[in-house]
Design a protein around this motif. Structure first.
Motif, PDB file in Angstrom:
ATOM      1  N   CYS A 242      -0.618  16.461 -46.238  1.00 37.86           N
ATOM      2  CA  CYS A 242      -0.438  16.180 -44.564  1.00 37.86           C
ATOM      3  C   CYS A 242      -0.071  14.892 -44.831  1.00 37.86           C
ATOM      4  O   CYS A 242      -0.693  14.043 -45.815  1.00 37.86           O
ATOM      5  CB  CYS A 242      -0.803  16.791 -44.243  1.00 37.86           C
ATOM      6  N   SER A 244      -3.697  12.246 -42.639  1.00 33.93           N
ATOM      7  CA  SER A 244      -5.176  12.432 -41.389  1.00 33.93           C
ATOM      8  C   SER A 244      -4.183  11.841 -40.628  1.00 33.93           C
ATOM      9  O   SER A 244      -3.002  11.188 -40.020  1.00 33.93           O
ATOM     10  CB  SER A 244      -5.678  11.562 -41.902  1.00 33.93           C
ATOM     11  N   HIS A 245      -5.243  12.079 -39.080  1.00 31.55           N
ATOM     12  CA  HIS A 245      -4.722  11.801 -37.647  1.00 31.55           C
ATOM     13  C   HIS A 245      -4.314  10.558 -37.562  1.00 31.55           C
ATOM     14  O   HIS A 245      -3.442  10.097 -36.907  1.00 31.55           O
ATOM     15  CB  HIS A 245      -5.407  12.516 -36.781  1.00 31.55           C
ATOM     16  N   LEU A 251      -3.189  13.381 -47.790  1.00 27.31           N
ATOM     17  CA  LEU A 251      -3.632  13.985 -48.414  1.00 27.31           C
ATOM     18  C   LEU A 251      -3.512  15.646 -49.204  1.00 27.31           C
ATOM     19  O   LEU A 251      -1.546  15.718 -48.611  1.00 27.31           O
ATOM     20  CB  LEU A 251      -5.036  16.071 -47.332  1.00 27.31           C
ATOM     21  N   LEU A 283      -3.794  23.556 -46.276  1.00 29.58           N
ATOM     22  CA  LEU A 283      -4.594  23.151 -45.234  1.00 29.58           C
ATOM     23  C   LEU A 283      -3.889  22.338 -44.089  1.00 29.58           C
ATOM     24  O   LEU A 283      -2.999  22.877 -43.212  1.00 29.58           O
ATOM     25  CB  LEU A 283      -4.612  21.625 -46.084  1.00 29.58           C
ATOM     26  N   SER A 284      -4.550  21.710 -42.580  1.00 32.21           N
ATOM     27  CA  SER A 284      -4.596  21.903 -41.259  1.00 32.21           C
ATOM     28  C   SER A 284      -5.583  20.824 -40.779  1.00 32.21           C
ATOM     29  O   SER A 284      -6.493  21.179 -40.778  1.00 32.21           O
ATOM     30  CB  SER A 284      -4.686  22.986 -40.166  1.00 32.21           C
ATOM     31  N   PHE A 285      -4.637  19.154 -40.253  1.00 33.42           N
ATOM     32  CA  PHE A 285      -5.725  18.306 -39.682  1.00 33.42           C
ATOM     33  C   PHE A 285      -5.814  18.556 -38.160  1.00 33.42           C
ATOM     34  O   PHE A 285      -4.996  18.765 -37.843  1.00 33.42           O
ATOM     35  CB  PHE A 285      -4.922  16.828 -40.947  1.00 33.42           C
ATOM     36  N   HIS A 286      -6.618  18.710 -37.566  1.00 34.62           N
ATOM     37  CA  HIS A 286      -6.718  17.965 -36.594  1.00 34.62           C
ATOM     38  C   HIS A 286      -6.191  16.973 -35.917  1.00 34.62           C
ATOM     39  O   HIS A 286      -5.663  16.182 -36.787  1.00 34.62           O
ATOM     40  CB  HIS A 286      -8.048  17.940 -36.598  1.00 34.62           C
ATOM     41  N   ARG A 291     -10.679  15.600 -38.228  1.00 35.77           N
ATOM     42  CA  ARG A 291     -11.999  16.825 -39.086  1.00 35.77           C
ATOM     43  C   ARG A 291     -10.467  18.037 -39.790  1.00 35.77           C
ATOM     44  O   ARG A 291      -9.809  17.998 -39.672  1.00 35.77           O
ATOM     45  CB  ARG A 291     -11.993  17.925 -37.885  1.00 35.77           C
ATOM     46  N   LEU A 292     -10.803  18.951 -40.931  1.00 36.91           N
ATOM     47  CA  LEU A 292      -9.883  19.572 -41.559  1.00 36.91           C
ATOM     48  C   LEU A 292      -9.834  21.026 -41.760  1.00 36.91           C
ATOM     49  O   LEU A 292     -10.741  21.123 -41.650  1.00 36.91           O
ATOM     50  CB  LEU A 292      -9.313  18.457 -42.993  1.00 36.91           C
ATOM     51  N   THR A 294      -9.293  24.257 -44.838  1.00 41.48           N
ATOM     52  CA  THR A 294      -8.750  24.811 -45.624  1.00 41.48           C
ATOM     53  C   THR A 294      -8.393  25.850 -46.190  1.00 41.48           C
ATOM     54  O   THR A 294      -9.618  26.562 -45.586  1.00 41.48           O
ATOM     55  CB  THR A 294      -9.520  24.109 -46.901  1.00 41.48           C
ATOM     56  N   TRP A 303     -14.295  21.970 -41.988  1.00 37.16           N
ATOM     57  CA  TRP A 303     -14.601  20.005 -42.822  1.00 37.16           C
ATOM     58  C   TRP A 303     -15.106  19.202 -41.641  1.00 37.16           C
ATOM     59  O   TRP A 303     -13.943  19.125 -40.708  1.00 37.16           O
ATOM     60  CB  TRP A 303     -13.813  19.801 -44.312  1.00 37.16           C
TER      61      TRP A 303
END
Length: 316
Positions: A242, A244-245, A251, A283-286, A291-292, A294, A303
């Motif tokens: 993914c 990052s925001h 990532l 995984l998933s990014f906010h 914020r992450l 896993t 995280w």
């Protein structure tokens, strides 16, 4: 008299473990933030979906209705609905508040790997090992898909939706972008089985990870390779990547128990985040904050950039 411009602040990365959630639903196959990032959804090998509070790490709801392990899920823009897919070949539409099954859709000939809503949550799209993407109308009662996209020559492993565009990755080594408004199909050949695809936040690029342990950034309109990112391990499992925001970092999950962060422009490895001793499955990014999430084995890790006050107090 001119003053020098202040140097732009380096983007902060979620490197601190805020909490670990023991999901108790077998292996967690996928973890997803909801639309506003206040909740997370976990897909379990015990056939259930579970909804959690991100800030408290407590379970809010459990959803049972699949006959085999749940592989992917997505939440609607207004948080009122969930969709999920499973190895049992079905796609389910859920009412979030009641936990009830709204629709259970059959039509795929094999395991359904990925599912997404469109932006208005009027259509669900599902990709399967049978090589098709099926589009389902969430508002009508018809049980057949409104469209079947069967261009893939092998299983569809990943799909993403952005406005009028659909992005798919397939085991046949191709990334396909459907322009639904223009009725056009664009194909980029990667050569290695694709495990995950996504759009950049600005909509100009596509990101794909594949089983040659490489994540690639492509220009969406020309297909030109803008960057490739290596160092992680991805040879055997369907791992996710993914952005990052703010599109500053790429990532990827890894089979060595870490999440890798690369600088998008420079391609250099910025952070190797140790999660544990097993494969990082998902995984998933906010959507708006650094914020992450896993997922590893039966647990999910949250995280953040810095420890929250309660965690700081506990450590002292």
């Amino acid at each position: 008299m001119a003053f020098p411009q202040p140097r732009p602040q380096a983007p902060q990365l979620p490197r601190h473990l805020l909490r670990t959630v023991d999901c108790q639903q077998g292996a967690v196959r996928a973890v997803r933030f909801n639309a506003d990032g206040n909740y997370l959804v976990t897909c379990g090998s015990d056939k259930t979906l579970r909804l959690w509070s991100v800030s408290r790490g407590v379970q809010l709801k459990s959803y049972s209705g699949h006959g085999y392990e749940v592989l992917d899920a997505d939440g609607s823009f207004d948080n009122s609905q969930l969709c999920s897919c499973s190895s049992d070949k079905t796609v389910i539409l859920w009412d979030v508040a009641t936990g009830q099954v709204t629709r259970k859709l059959r039509g795929h000939a094999g395991r359904v790997n990925c599912v997404r809503f469109n932006e208005e949550a009027t259509v669900m799209l599902s990709g399967s090992i049978d090589g098709t993407v099926r589009c389902w109308d969430t508002r009508s009662r018809r049980m057949e898909p409104i469209q079947v996209l069967d261009e893939a020559r092998d299983g569809v492993s990943s799909l993403k939706v952005s406005e009028h565009e659909l992005l798919t990755g397939s085991v046949d080594g191709r990334v396909r972008r459907y322009d639904l408004r223009m009725g056009q199909l664009h194909v980029d050949f990667i050569g290695s089985p694709i495990t995950c695809v996504c759009f950049s936040q600005d909509g100009q690029c596509t990101l794909s990870s594949s089983l040659d342990s490489t994540v690639r950034l492509l220009d969406k309109s020309t297909g030109e390779l803008l960057g490739d990112y290596t160092g992680h391990q991805n040879k055997d499992y369907k791992l996710e990547c993914c952005l990052s925001h703010k599109d500053t970092h790429v990532l990827s999950c890894s089979e060595d128990g870490c999440v890798y962060f690369w600088d998008l422009v420079e391609g250099s490895l910025t952070l190797k985040l140790p999660v544990g001793k097993a494969v990082v499955q998902s995984l998933s990014f906010h959507p708006t904050e650094p914020r992450l999430l896993t997922a590893m084995e039966g647990r999910v890790q949250v995280w953040g950039v810095e420890l929250e006050e309660t965690e700081v107090d506990n450590e002292q």
